[in-house]
Write a protein that holds these residues in place. Sequence first.
Motif: not given
Length: 478
Positions: A197-202, A204-207, A209-217, A230-234
């Motif tokens: 779980x991250x807050x982007x530089x824009x 936005x609060x985003x989750x 992973x490899x399957x979801x928003x992988x470029x950001x991950x 990084x606000x949370x990590x699984x």
Amino acid sequence: MGYSITRRGFAKGALTALSTAALLKTTSSLAFARASGTADLVRKDLTGLSGELVLDEASRKVYADDFGKIVHLTPDAVLVPRSTDDIVKLVKLANTQGLKIGTRGMAHSMYGQAQIEDGVLVDMSAMSSLRVIDDGAIEVGGGSTWGPAVAAAAAKKRTLPVINDTFLSVGGSLSTAGFGPTTWNNGFMVDHTLELEVVTGAGDLVRCSEEQNSALFNAVLSGMGQCAIITKAVMRLVAAPTNVIYIRFFYRDDVLSAAHDLAFLAKDGRFNHLDLRSRPYPIGGLEYYVECGFFYDQSSPPPKVEELAKGLHFASQEVKTWTYEEYYRRAETCYSCLDAPKPSLYLTVPASKFDAFVGKTLNEPERAAYVAPWISAWRGNVFKRPLARVASEDLIFRTQFNRVLPNKADIPAFLAVNRSLYEEVRDLGGTRLTASAIPFTQSDWIRHYGPAWGPFEAAKKKYDPKNVLGSSSKIFAV
């Protein structure tokens, strides 16, 4: 011998002194005005926070430091968030007002990477949530240290595949790769991150992973805080042993024999924990030891120590048997967090070039001054994150030159030595690890990231389009 100065020389010196004093006064005044302006801005516009703002000068100066004790930058303001919403608010304000943001966990960086001067520093220490999801995963707050996560997992007879020092922060470790004594066969901590779980530089609060928003991950893991906070990590969990046979094999002053045995063990695979460290002799010089851990379950008898020591060339050994809890609690505090300059250097060196490079370095007084080597032998095929750059060879040596200097040491000279050592390793096909104390330009970073630079730059433009994050590392143009 006496010393005299001409009237003209005195006048010139006096003018220079007055000019310097005036410049320092002007610079100090500008810094005060800027900090006051930022303080007024965040005080006015950051409302409804669950966390705290730190605005007074004495409290802000506490943040003008890191582990390396080389760079000292006082932030204009500090936010200690207690919710992701606090961070979102700050980042959105930064985008509208042109503020820069730095992020700090335990500040275990060597060269100011966890500091910021012209902007707001986010102290993540209160973002320390913890939740064991199931036998295969644990969710940890970005500001937490690893100790509570390891303890919570161990209570369920689980553990992290790779554990670095348990007093380091989750966000800081994952922003710089995160390695430990099981990295040789299991890769970095970022290789076992399942979701963020991250807050982007824009803002936005985003989750992801490899399957979801992988470029950001992939831009956040080992990404030096350039695209998001990084606000949370699984993290992935695996079965934990009940006990550990912990052995130190000593090699007196012979680093190459110790390193060769370390490489033999990395290829052989008989141990779970592998490292090579050094310690000073009372009469001067260094003693090297290969540190090994064999993990086992108490329901199955472990091999005899003689079997574990076969094929090695050590001078003496020290053996302990620990419970797993005793093992992971062996180093819960930072024994080297001294109030002294520490321009340490972390490199990855191809195994084929290691002997010549380390032999030369440790035999030249200028290069070896105050050095306490710490070395790992890693298999080259266990790393998968694109921004975690390591040497390209089947076997890699992490070659860490720890230095603790006298407070009056010539720091620029040691940084120049670091730069020279880095360039030599770079030309041999090696890399730096990102926490190192090495002066770096953007062109150096472009060369460092190689084929990963294009996707990294694209992610920066997409997720931090106004470049509000991570300016201290000078990776992207400020």
